[in-house]
Design a protein around this motif. Structure first.
Motif, PDB file in Angstrom:
ATOM      1  N   GLU A   1      14.638 -27.296  16.113  1.00  0.00           N
ATOM      2  CA  GLU A   1      14.419 -28.696  15.744  1.00  0.00           C
ATOM      3  C   GLU A   1      13.100 -28.882  15.004  1.00  0.00           C
ATOM      4  O   GLU A   1      12.236 -28.011  15.025  1.00  0.00           O
ATOM      5  CB  GLU A   1      14.407 -29.571  17.007  1.00  0.00           C
ATOM      6  CG  GLU A   1      15.780 -29.719  17.634  1.00  0.00           C
ATOM      7  CD  GLU A   1      15.795 -30.730  18.770  1.00  0.00           C
ATOM      8  OE1 GLU A   1      14.842 -30.711  19.578  1.00  0.00           O
ATOM      9  OE2 GLU A   1      16.749 -31.522  18.835  1.00  0.00           O
ATOM     10  N   CYS A   2      12.957 -30.074  14.406  1.00  0.00           N
ATOM     11  CA  CYS A   2      11.721 -30.411  13.690  1.00  0.00           C
ATOM     12  C   CYS A   2      10.575 -30.588  14.686  1.00  0.00           C
ATOM     13  O   CYS A   2      10.781 -30.966  15.833  1.00  0.00           O
ATOM     14  CB  CYS A   2      11.950 -31.702  12.907  1.00  0.00           C
ATOM     15  SG  CYS A   2      10.501 -32.250  12.013  1.00  0.00           S
ATOM     16  N   ARG A   3       9.339 -30.337  14.204  1.00  0.00           N
ATOM     17  CA  ARG A   3       8.159 -30.510  15.070  1.00  0.00           C
ATOM     18  C   ARG A   3       7.941 -31.974  15.420  1.00  0.00           C
ATOM     19  O   ARG A   3       7.456 -32.309  16.481  1.00  0.00           O
ATOM     20  CB  ARG A   3       6.880 -30.050  14.332  1.00  0.00           C
ATOM     21  CG  ARG A   3       6.761 -28.588  14.063  1.00  0.00           C
ATOM     22  CD  ARG A   3       5.499 -28.359  13.257  1.00  0.00           C
ATOM     23  NE  ARG A   3       5.411 -29.320  12.121  1.00  0.00           N
ATOM     24  CZ  ARG A   3       4.374 -29.420  11.327  1.00  0.00           C
ATOM     25  NH1 ARG A   3       3.312 -28.673  11.530  1.00  0.00           N
ATOM     26  NH2 ARG A   3       4.372 -30.285  10.333  1.00  0.00           N
ATOM     27  N   THR A   4       8.252 -32.856  14.457  1.00  0.00           N
ATOM     28  CA  THR A   4       7.878 -34.263  14.656  1.00  0.00           C
ATOM     29  C   THR A   4       9.065 -35.219  14.734  1.00  0.00           C
ATOM     30  O   THR A   4       8.881 -36.421  14.894  1.00  0.00           O
ATOM     31  CB  THR A   4       6.942 -34.738  13.523  1.00  0.00           C
ATOM     32  OG1 THR A   4       7.642 -34.620  12.294  1.00  0.00           O
ATOM     33  CG2 THR A   4       5.664 -33.939  13.458  1.00  0.00           C
ATOM     34  N   CYS A   5      10.293 -34.703  14.588  1.00  0.00           N
ATOM     35  CA  CYS A   5      11.468 -35.573  14.665  1.00  0.00           C
ATOM     36  C   CYS A   5      12.428 -34.995  15.708  1.00  0.00           C
ATOM     37  O   CYS A   5      12.456 -33.788  15.911  1.00  0.00           O
ATOM     38  CB  CYS A   5      12.220 -35.632  13.335  1.00  0.00           C
ATOM     39  SG  CYS A   5      11.184 -36.060  11.926  1.00  0.00           S
ATOM     40  N   SER A   6      13.223 -35.869  16.322  1.00  0.00           N
ATOM     41  CA  SER A   6      14.243 -35.320  17.213  1.00  0.00           C
ATOM     42  C   SER A   6      15.494 -35.050  16.378  1.00  0.00           C
ATOM     43  O   SER A   6      16.512 -35.705  16.513  1.00  0.00           O
ATOM     44  CB  SER A   6      14.521 -36.263  18.372  1.00  0.00           C
ATOM     45  OG  SER A   6      14.759 -37.568  17.905  1.00  0.00           O
TER      46      SER A   6
ATOM     47  N   VAL B   1      14.744 -26.979   6.754  1.00  0.00           N
ATOM     48  CA  VAL B   1      14.206 -28.245   6.239  1.00  0.00           C
ATOM     49  C   VAL B   1      14.616 -29.390   7.164  1.00  0.00           C
ATOM     50  O   VAL B   1      15.754 -29.453   7.626  1.00  0.00           O
ATOM     51  CB  VAL B   1      14.762 -28.533   4.816  1.00  0.00           C
ATOM     52  CG1 VAL B   1      14.204 -29.841   4.274  1.00  0.00           C
ATOM     53  CG2 VAL B   1      14.446 -27.386   3.864  1.00  0.00           C
ATOM     54  N   CYS B   2      13.666 -30.305   7.431  1.00  0.00           N
ATOM     55  CA  CYS B   2      14.012 -31.523   8.167  1.00  0.00           C
ATOM     56  C   CYS B   2      14.410 -32.586   7.144  1.00  0.00           C
ATOM     57  O   CYS B   2      13.631 -32.919   6.254  1.00  0.00           O
ATOM     58  CB  CYS B   2      12.827 -32.020   8.992  1.00  0.00           C
ATOM     59  SG  CYS B   2      13.179 -33.608   9.772  1.00  0.00           S
ATOM     60  N   HIS B   3      15.620 -33.109   7.267  1.00  0.00           N
ATOM     61  CA  HIS B   3      16.085 -34.100   6.293  1.00  0.00           C
ATOM     62  C   HIS B   3      15.534 -35.500   6.570  1.00  0.00           C
ATOM     63  O   HIS B   3      15.799 -36.429   5.831  1.00  0.00           O
ATOM     64  CB  HIS B   3      17.620 -34.139   6.262  1.00  0.00           C
ATOM     65  CG  HIS B   3      18.222 -32.919   5.614  1.00  0.00           C
ATOM     66  ND1 HIS B   3      19.563 -32.702   5.539  1.00  0.00           N
ATOM     67  CD2 HIS B   3      17.640 -31.855   5.007  1.00  0.00           C
ATOM     68  CE1 HIS B   3      19.789 -31.549   4.906  1.00  0.00           C
ATOM     69  NE2 HIS B   3      18.632 -31.018   4.591  1.00  0.00           N
ATOM     70  N   TYR B   4      14.767 -35.656   7.634  1.00  0.00           N
ATOM     71  CA  TYR B   4      14.199 -36.974   7.943  1.00  0.00           C
ATOM     72  C   TYR B   4      12.751 -37.097   7.494  1.00  0.00           C
ATOM     73  O   TYR B   4      12.332 -38.138   7.052  1.00  0.00           O
ATOM     74  CB  TYR B   4      14.342 -37.267   9.438  1.00  0.00           C
ATOM     75  CG  TYR B   4      15.797 -37.379   9.808  1.00  0.00           C
ATOM     76  CD1 TYR B   4      16.487 -38.574   9.612  1.00  0.00           C
ATOM     77  CD2 TYR B   4      16.508 -36.271  10.265  1.00  0.00           C
ATOM     78  CE1 TYR B   4      17.831 -38.668   9.882  1.00  0.00           C
ATOM     79  CE2 TYR B   4      17.858 -36.348  10.546  1.00  0.00           C
ATOM     80  CZ  TYR B   4      18.518 -37.558  10.357  1.00  0.00           C
ATOM     81  OH  TYR B   4      19.853 -37.636  10.608  1.00  0.00           O
ATOM     82  N   CYS B   5      11.967 -35.980   7.644  1.00  0.00           N
ATOM     83  CA  CYS B   5      10.558 -36.095   7.259  1.00  0.00           C
ATOM     84  C   CYS B   5      10.168 -35.110   6.163  1.00  0.00           C
ATOM     85  O   CYS B   5       9.060 -35.161   5.653  1.00  0.00           O
ATOM     86  CB  CYS B   5       9.666 -35.904   8.485  1.00  0.00           C
ATOM     87  SG  CYS B   5       9.611 -34.195   9.052  1.00  0.00           S
ATOM     88  N   GLY B   6      11.051 -34.182   5.833  1.00  0.00           N
ATOM     89  CA  GLY B   6      10.756 -33.244   4.754  1.00  0.00           C
ATOM     90  C   GLY B   6      10.028 -31.981   5.199  1.00  0.00           C
ATOM     91  O   GLY B   6       9.710 -31.121   4.375  1.00  0.00           O
TER      92      GLY B   6
HETATM   93 ZN   LIG Z   1      11.222 -34.048  10.707  1.00  0.00          ZN
END
Ligand SMILES: [Zn+2]
Ligand SMILES: [Zn+2]
Length: 402
Positions: A121-126, A139-144
């Motif tokens: 998972e992303c470090r900063t998004c769930s 790649v996180c599609h929410y924060c990049g």
């Molecule tokens: Zn993210």
């Protein structure tokens, strides 16, 4: 059609245009092959004047044949069913073009450990990190956020990570293997990140240098491909079961728009194959019969039963904070102190599917009513004391926020 601004002040460009027309006393023309439920309902009730173009722009063009392909007995494990593969082969054999519609970017949307279930998972998004083959990155599609693929599991240390799900890059690799020698173009916001790249790709398609187009919603609007004869929608069910009362409307619009790319001029016999596990679903049946009115009427009945727009009013209050505790306490206080008013229903606080984005936790509160909510919200707002740690947004007419 609607254009909705999602950042900063949330507004709907369509509604703004209508309101501006009202203020300045000038007529406004809303034009779309796939109008919103609200516009359709206003047109039907006589609030808007309704002009219907019953034939397609090019007279000889017929509507494409819609085929529902039942995936329940499908033996293939790829994203294309055997049936769809045959359809594309036939299409290529007659020198026509095929379009494969995929709704996910990247290669593999989810990566997890087979031994212990650890999710990447992303470090900063769930949110899951999506593997992109073209750049060999997660790649996180929410924060990049971007990172490289771990070699082993961060929980148990085993080298047993697997990818789940199918993104557009994976469909490309499958197609390249199945349709040897075919010229394939991938149109997604990852590969087509400048207007120049998009127009070059479109040019190639129009010049018949491309045999198979694989596209996300980027491809769904505005381009007519005369030689395009076969459209495959790989992911109809994923579109349909969204976390939003508008999921049916959006699925219908998306499929209509994608299939609208085929048979725009004289290309007779264009076919659209919708791969689905729910061929008996009402929506699928309406799509199969190109029954625009039937589908809108069904959806209006459902909306009426639920008191959703255009019959009822919906306002979402979205609150976020870096502190989970502060957020939960604020959201609960907000609901507790909501003025009591007959006919107004307050739902929540509810955790959205993506609970955290860029380290900010999020909650939403949904207000439902059969009457306009402006005054009620204004009155409620007077009692709000929003601490600096909390961000608050009001979204009118929407229920969903990821
Ligand atoms: Zn993210
Ligand atoms: Zn593990």
């Amino acid at each position: 059609m609607s254009f909705k601004q999602d950042e900063g002040h949330i507004y709907n460009a369509r509604d703004m245009a209508v309101y501006l027309g009202y203020l300045l006393d000038i007529p406004v023309i809303l034009s779309s092959a796939t109008p919103s439920m609200e516009s359709y309902s206003h047109a039907k009730s006589g609030k808007y004047e309704y002009v219907r173009l019953v034939s397609r722009y090019f007279k000889r063009a017929s509507l494409p044949t819609m085929i529902l392909h039942d995936l329940r007995n499908e033996k293939s494990y790829g994203s294309l069913s055997q049936y769809s593969i045959c359809k594309i082969r036939e299409c290529l054999a007659s020198n026509k073009q095929a379009l494969v519609f995929v709704n996910r970017r990247g290669h593999t949307p989810k990566v997890l450990c087979r031994s212990c279930g650890w999710k990447v998972e992303c470090r900063t998004c769930s949110a899951w990190l999506c593997y992109h083959h073209s750049t060999d990155e997660l790649v996180c599609h929410y924060c990049g956020y971007k990172t490289s693929m771990p070699s082993c599991c961060h929980e148990c240390g085993k080298e047993n990570l697997i990818g789940i799900g199918t993104g557009i890059e994976k469909v490309f690799h499958e197609c390249a293997e199945i349709f040897h020698g075919a010229n394939i173009s991938v149109l997604s916001s990852d590969t087509m990140n400048t207007p120049n790249k998009i127009s070059k790709a479109i040019e190639k398609i129009k010049n018949n240098e491309t045999n198979i187009i694989i596209g996300t919603q980027l491809i769904a609007k505005g381009h007519n491909f005369d030689n395009l004869n076969t459209v495959i929608v790989t992911c109809a069910d994923a579109l349909l079961y969204g976390d939003d009362f508008r999921a049916t409307e959006r699925t219908f619009q998306m499929i209509q728009q994608v299939s609208g790319r085929a048979g725009r001029t004289d290309s007779r016999g264009a076919e659209v194959v919708i791969q689905t596990y729910n061929p008996d679903d009402e929506l699928m049946q309406y799509l199969k019969h190109n029954d625009f009115d039937g589908l809108y009427e069904m959806e209006l009945r459902n909306r009426q039963a639920l008191g959703m727009p255009p019959f009822g009013k919906v306002v979402s209050i979205i609150v976020s904070s870096l502190s989970e505790k502060a957020l939960s306490s604020f959201a609960n206080t907000l609901v507790r102190t909501a003025p009591k008013s007959p006919g107004i229903k307050i739902l929540g606080p509810i955790q959205p599917p993506i609970y955290k984005i860029r380290s900010r936790y999020r909650q939403r509160i949904v207000v439902l009513s059969s009457k306009p909510l402006h005054e009620y919200i204004n009155r409620w707002q007077e009692s709000w004391k929003v601490p600096s740690s909390i961000k608050l947004m009001i979204d009118v007419d929407s229920y969903n926020f990821m």
